[in-house]
Design a protein around this motif. Sequence first.
Motif, short mmCIF file in Angstrom:
data_model
loop_
_atom_site.label_atom_id
_atom_site.label_comp_id
_atom_site.label_asym_id
_atom_site.label_seq_id
_atom_site.Cartn_x
_atom_site.Cartn_y
_atom_site.Cartn_z
N GLN A 157 -0.82 51.62 46.17
CA GLN A 157 -1.33 50.86 45.02
C GLN A 157 -0.24 49.97 44.45
O GLN A 157 0.94 50.11 44.79
N MET A 211 -0.26 56.82 45.81
CA MET A 211 0.43 55.97 44.84
C MET A 211 1.13 54.78 45.52
O MET A 211 1.11 53.66 44.99
N SER A 224 -4.95 47.56 44.68
CA SER A 224 -4.33 48.11 45.88
C SER A 224 -3.41 47.07 46.50
O SER A 224 -3.60 45.87 46.31
N PHE A 251 1.25 48.59 40.87
CA PHE A 251 1.22 48.80 39.41
C PHE A 251 2.05 47.77 38.65
O PHE A 251 2.21 47.89 37.45
N LEU A 252 2.58 46.82 39.36
CA LEU A 252 3.55 45.92 38.72
C LEU A 252 2.99 44.54 38.42
O LEU A 252 3.73 43.59 38.24
N ASN A 278 2.71 53.58 27.61
CA ASN A 278 3.59 53.29 28.73
C ASN A 278 3.60 51.79 28.99
O ASN A 278 2.55 51.15 28.91
N ILE A 287 3.99 50.39 31.76
CA ILE A 287 3.24 50.14 33.00
C ILE A 287 1.79 50.48 32.75
O ILE A 287 1.46 51.61 32.40
N LYS A 288 0.93 49.50 32.93
CA LYS A 288 -0.49 49.69 32.62
C LYS A 288 -1.25 50.26 33.81
O LYS A 288 -0.84 50.12 34.95
N PHE A 289 -2.39 50.83 33.49
CA PHE A 289 -3.29 51.33 34.54
C PHE A 289 -3.96 50.14 35.24
O PHE A 289 -4.36 49.18 34.60
N MET A 321 -6.45 49.29 39.05
CA MET A 321 -7.03 49.80 40.29
C MET A 321 -6.46 49.08 41.50
O MET A 321 -6.85 49.33 42.63
N PHE A 339 -5.20 47.73 32.35
CA PHE A 339 -5.94 48.49 31.33
C PHE A 339 -5.02 49.53 30.70
O PHE A 339 -4.04 49.96 31.32
N ASP A 340 -5.37 49.92 29.50
CA ASP A 340 -4.76 51.13 28.94
C ASP A 340 -5.59 52.32 29.41
O ASP A 340 -6.81 52.22 29.53
#
Lengths: 269, 397
Positions: free
Chosen positions: B304, B301, B219, B306-307, B211, B213-215, B217, B200-201
């Motif tokens: 989670q 962080m 894990s 993020f990639l 960015n 790298i997107k948002f 959730m 998500f943005d």
Amino acid sequence: MKLIVSANSRKHLNSLLEKNIDGVILSIDKLSVNDSFYINVDDLVDLDFKDKEVFVSLNKLMHNGDLDYLRTVLSKLRDKCVRIMFYDMAVYNIAKEYDMVDKLVICQDHLNASVLSNKFYLNRGIKSSYVTSDITKDELLEIKDKSGMEIFFLGYGYAPIFYSRRYLISNYLKYIDENNDGKKYEIVSDTGVVYPIDEEKFGTTIYTEKPINLINYLDELDKIDYLVLKSNKIDDSEFNKMVDKFINREHIDNEYIGFFNKKTIYKVK
Amino acid sequence: MKKVELLAPAGNLERLKIALLYGADAVYFGGRNYSLRANAKNLDISEIDEACKYAHNLGKKVYVTVNIVFHTEDTLGITDYLKDLEKCGVDAIIVSDPLIIDVIHDNKINIPIHISTQYSSVNIETVKFWKSLGVERVVLGRECSRDEIKEIIDKTGVEIETFIHGAMCSSYSGRCVLSNYFTNRDANRGGCAQICRWNFDLIKDGKKLDNDIKFTMCSKDLCMLEYLTDMIDIGIKSLKVEGRMRSIYYIAVVINNYRRAIDDYYNGTLTDENLRMYRHELDKVANRDNVAQFYNKFPGMDEQYFLGRDEVSNQEFLGIVDDYDGEYVTVISKNFFKPGDKVEIISPDRETFSFILGEIYDEDGNVLDASRHPENRVKFKLDKEVKRFDMLRSYEL
């Protein structure tokens, strides 16, 4: 059908108490989530509710560390003329010990979606249920007809659709080295739909893209005992106007009704 | 001393047999209805009956998930279904909607009840509540820390099951209906579309953050190998592996390495070197990075992801042994392999060994330049004994 509302602040609460509503919901600090305004249980005595019904929300998933304070709060609510909306069965277990189960309204955002599920709680002495918005109107009315429960339902407001114990916004902003100083956050899906997202002391919540609004269905909802109007994430004046429209049973255009007229898919194939 | 239970996922009968063979003490799966993971094949009543007989013959247990959040229309037929499960002899059902408890009691159905993690039971009082209703076991919410789990065990006396391996919900289980709102698929009735793994943005005060790298959730996955002995010591009764949709190879590797670690611990032979070896094996089949999540600290962080998704294709899994006649082994192929490849055989009860593949043949004895098609029966010569359900895979350091 009675109308009960939540508020965004004490000032907002006072303005709502002037209206022809039937009751208010107040979230208790440290034991509730997904709201914009929390009060300390001791502050309840300072408020003049103008003979409206008072509901307190204790809708947090309780961890062991919450239990002592939960006991304290429940003991303080024991002799007060308030009812308690709760999620976690720890609240029930302690309320049973304190002989105050009759005050309870079970409120499990996405659970408790059938007649028999509600009867399970009725069989344990819980007579009231704030039913999930994940069901259709027909399912809701069947629960009302057949469960024997007093039924609450969200009439207006953003519904939480995801709740995590994690600090998802902070974690992300830290990862991309961005300051976490925003007042308001939203996420956008690749289809361009925007969803409000909030990080609070006890985790992160994502809400429906728009407030669910059942104002055009009030006649069909007349059998429902309490319609809940939630102010969280809605501007005070906008919310107050909508409360007036509910009181006056006005019609509006382009309302968002979630799953009220639409079934979710159970089996994908 | 009664050993801790190693509980494996079994999306179908084949996976069930593999899980039990590779060291699970018990398996869990869904029936065709009333179970989350609606996309898993799941088992019909005759298969559940067969599963029970198979497992019980091995002295092992079978748990059936009846863990959807029921809508009223779903409750039709539930009593008959539970009676059928009773007849099959299932050892417990795993439920998240407590209406099942009343149905069980009202109809005098004799099946022990386990409360699913889907209910997110995370404190002493809630577990005591379940105990008061005769519940045998509670699968705790994955948000519990080590100290919380221990306190619940010490103060309730209820059997506690926790997850040790696999994918994690990012939300409290049961408190996410993103799938409902994004795809109309009901998350609490088995339709989870894993929206928490989407990108998500993020908009901050009305402005989209720019960015690459997107948002998300998302894990990281759970892996509790390094905390296994502590989990046993604090009194957890059952250690559960997630993954009813996973492949037989994944199940075999994960279950077998936890089996070995548990057995080593009880035998007093668990060394750091063994743990490293087991961890290396688990990492080979890992889809994503894996960590201990809430057990040892509050996840931040680093817990989670993020990639984006980084799925392992499991192409190293080449085939499953179907037969060995003392000279030739027959495998049912799963991925491409050819003569000259360095391969190895993994087995539930023997050490892994490697070798260079010689000539390979089809069932009629014709020489093949390669095994190119999945599910073909392929033969090759092998001078070490292997057994049915051993697995052939690419050799990797």
